[in-house]
Scaffold this motif. Sequence first.
Motif, PDB file in Angstrom:
ATOM      1  N   HIS A  20       0.821  -1.220   0.000  1.00  0.00           N
ATOM      2  CA  HIS A  20       0.000   0.000   0.000  1.00  0.00           C
ATOM      3  C   HIS A  20       0.851   1.264   0.000  1.00  0.00           C
ATOM      4  N   PRO A  21       0.273   2.354  -0.542  1.00  0.00           N
ATOM      5  CA  PRO A  21       0.895   3.648  -0.314  1.00  0.00           C
ATOM      6  C   PRO A  21       0.939   3.855   1.206  1.00  0.00           C
ATOM      7  N   ASP A  22       2.024   4.203   1.761  1.00  0.00           N
ATOM      8  CA  ASP A  22       2.351   4.509   3.187  1.00  0.00           C
ATOM      9  C   ASP A  22       3.148   3.393   3.874  1.00  0.00           C
ATOM     10  N   ASP A  23       3.046   2.123   3.428  1.00  0.00           N
ATOM     11  CA  ASP A  23       3.758   1.026   4.103  1.00  0.00           C
ATOM     12  C   ASP A  23       5.259   1.314   4.195  1.00  0.00           C
ATOM     13  N   LEU A  24       5.856   1.711   3.082  1.00  0.00           N
ATOM     14  CA  LEU A  24       7.316   1.898   3.056  1.00  0.00           C
ATOM     15  C   LEU A  24       7.728   3.114   3.871  1.00  0.00           C
ATOM     16  N   ASP A  25       6.856   4.119   3.931  1.00  0.00           N
ATOM     17  CA  ASP A  25       7.225   5.322   4.671  1.00  0.00           C
ATOM     18  C   ASP A  25       7.209   5.069   6.169  1.00  0.00           C
ATOM     19  N   PHE A  26       6.279   4.230   6.643  1.00  0.00           N
ATOM     20  CA  PHE A  26       6.309   3.838   8.049  1.00  0.00           C
ATOM     21  C   PHE A  26       7.597   3.088   8.384  1.00  0.00           C
ATOM     22  N   ALA A  27       7.953   2.148   7.532  1.00  0.00           N
ATOM     23  CA  ALA A  27       8.997   1.193   7.907  1.00  0.00           C
ATOM     24  C   ALA A  27      10.402   1.621   7.518  1.00  0.00           C
ATOM     25  N   ALA A  28      10.548   2.394   6.432  1.00  0.00           N
ATOM     26  CA  ALA A  28      11.901   2.535   5.875  1.00  0.00           C
ATOM     27  C   ALA A  28      12.253   3.923   5.344  1.00  0.00           C
ATOM     28  N   ARG A  69      -2.316   7.858  -4.301  1.00  0.00           N
ATOM     29  CA  ARG A  69      -1.226   7.880  -5.280  1.00  0.00           C
ATOM     30  C   ARG A  69      -0.436   9.198  -5.153  1.00  0.00           C
ATOM     31  N   ASP A  70      -1.187  10.308  -5.088  1.00  0.00           N
ATOM     32  CA  ASP A  70      -0.536  11.620  -4.960  1.00  0.00           C
ATOM     33  C   ASP A  70       0.231  11.719  -3.637  1.00  0.00           C
ATOM     34  N   GLU A  71      -0.358  11.187  -2.559  1.00  0.00           N
ATOM     35  CA  GLU A  71       0.329  11.219  -1.259  1.00  0.00           C
ATOM     36  C   GLU A  71       1.642  10.437  -1.329  1.00  0.00           C
ATOM     37  N   GLN A  72       1.583   9.254  -1.977  1.00  0.00           N
ATOM     38  CA  GLN A  72       2.799   8.428  -2.046  1.00  0.00           C
ATOM     39  C   GLN A  72       3.888   9.092  -2.886  1.00  0.00           C
ATOM     40  N   ILE A  73       3.473   9.711  -3.988  1.00  0.00           N
ATOM     41  CA  ILE A  73       4.462  10.397  -4.839  1.00  0.00           C
ATOM     42  C   ILE A  73       5.113  11.549  -4.055  1.00  0.00           C
ATOM     43  N   ALA A  74       4.296  12.296  -3.318  1.00  0.00           N
ATOM     44  CA  ALA A  74       4.841  13.419  -2.529  1.00  0.00           C
ATOM     45  C   ALA A  74       5.773  12.915  -1.436  1.00  0.00           C
ATOM     46  N   ALA A  75       5.394  11.823  -0.772  1.00  0.00           N
ATOM     47  CA  ALA A  75       6.238  11.278   0.303  1.00  0.00           C
ATOM     48  C   ALA A  75       7.566  10.777  -0.257  1.00  0.00           C
ATOM     49  N   LEU A 200       5.795  10.845   6.332  1.00  0.00           N
ATOM     50  CA  LEU A 200       4.584  10.284   6.950  1.00  0.00           C
ATOM     51  C   LEU A 200       3.430  11.283   6.895  1.00  0.00           C
ATOM     52  N   ARG A 201       3.746  12.560   7.093  1.00  0.00           N
ATOM     53  CA  ARG A 201       2.682  13.582   7.101  1.00  0.00           C
ATOM     54  C   ARG A 201       2.078  13.801   5.716  1.00  0.00           C
ATOM     55  N   HIS A 203       0.913  11.453   4.013  1.00  0.00           N
ATOM     56  CA  HIS A 203      -0.189  10.476   3.913  1.00  0.00           C
ATOM     57  C   HIS A 203      -1.374  10.928   4.764  1.00  0.00           C
ATOM     58  N   GLU A 204      -1.838  12.127   4.453  1.00  0.00           N
ATOM     59  CA  GLU A 204      -2.886  12.766   5.248  1.00  0.00           C
ATOM     60  C   GLU A 204      -4.155  11.933   5.356  1.00  0.00           C
ATOM     61  N   SER A 205      -4.499  11.191   4.289  1.00  0.00           N
ATOM     62  CA  SER A 205      -5.755  10.434   4.305  1.00  0.00           C
ATOM     63  C   SER A 205      -5.654   9.204   5.210  1.00  0.00           C
ATOM     64  N   GLN A 206      -4.456   8.848   5.646  1.00  0.00           N
ATOM     65  CA  GLN A 206      -4.245   7.595   6.363  1.00  0.00           C
ATOM     66  C   GLN A 206      -3.782   7.751   7.804  1.00  0.00           C
ATOM     67  N   ILE A 207      -3.034   8.815   8.068  1.00  0.00           N
ATOM     68  CA  ILE A 207      -2.249   8.826   9.296  1.00  0.00           C
ATOM     69  C   ILE A 207      -2.582  10.027  10.166  1.00  0.00           C
ATOM     70  N   SER A 208      -2.851   9.749  11.452  1.00  0.00           N
ATOM     71  CA  SER A 208      -3.098  10.844  12.390  1.00  0.00           C
ATOM     72  C   SER A 208      -1.778  11.223  13.056  1.00  0.00           C
ATOM     73  N   GLU A 209      -1.744  12.434  13.636  1.00  0.00           N
ATOM     74  CA  GLU A 209      -0.550  12.858  14.378  1.00  0.00           C
ATOM     75  C   GLU A 209      -0.272  11.875  15.519  1.00  0.00           C
ATOM     76  N   GLU A 210      -1.344  11.326  16.082  1.00  0.00           N
ATOM     77  CA  GLU A 210      -1.190  10.381  17.200  1.00  0.00           C
ATOM     78  C   GLU A 210      -0.435   9.123  16.745  1.00  0.00           C
ATOM     79  N   SER A 211      -0.817   8.598  15.572  1.00  0.00           N
ATOM     80  CA  SER A 211      -0.131   7.386  15.109  1.00  0.00           C
ATOM     81  C   SER A 211       1.310   7.698  14.686  1.00  0.00           C
TER      82      SER A 211
END
Length: 241
Positions: A20-28, A69-75, A200-201, A203-211
């Motif tokens: 998924h878009p965001d998986d790699l940004d969390f982990a790596a 898609r746009d979030e992942q490209i920006a990240a 990480l930020r 991925h606005e549609s997926q991730i809260s500041e808390e997470s």
Amino acid sequence: MPNEDAVNFNPKVVLGIAAHPDDLDFAASGSFAKWASAGADVYYLIITDGSKGTDDRSLTSKQLIKIRRDEQIAAAKTVGAKDVFFLNYPDGMLEVTMGLKRDIVRVIRTIKPDTVITMDPTVLYEPSWGFINHSDHRAAGQAAIDSVFPLARDFLVFPELLKDEGLEPHKVKNLLLINFGNANLTVDISSTIDKKLAALRQHESQISEESIKMFIERTKAFAKPEGVEYAERFLKIEVMG
Ligand SMILES: [Zn+2]
């Protein structure tokens, strides 16, 4: 002191493969940013279209695909990646098929990474924090490992990729698996933690500041035994010929 192996680990071409878009940004993403600023070429390969990842009922799947898609490209841009490949398999329904493996092998043979990072498909659940590993993560990891070895390596596998697209076989040297509980490589990301946060930020549609905060605490915990401030960890396998 950071572990010597991680200090000496300087990949030149890195391919991250995830569901998924965001998986790699969390982990790596901290490691990607570090290696990119040292001159490595970093690429993302996202297998699904991310079309199910919302509880916002005002959004259609089509709108969500575009947003993610746009979030992942920006990240990816934030960490200095060169490009993002999307395979657009339906989110939530990923299966390990030869068609998926061919699609991954095509990207491996195109960019010729020395290092591939993907999810460890052997992780099924972790009761200590109520975690069940998403079936897409497991399918993506399994297909990626099979593609690294032996499928990308052997010219007689998917001969049409050579014949029709001119893609030579390729041997990947290092496979880095994302497995928070079982790791042998700790990468000090203290110099790139800001880029990880920024990625990480996106991925606005997926991730809260808390997470995000929870995740940053985890990178601190990974770093502690190494005597550094922030770290990401992987299970590194040097792939035999
Ligand atoms: Zn995911």
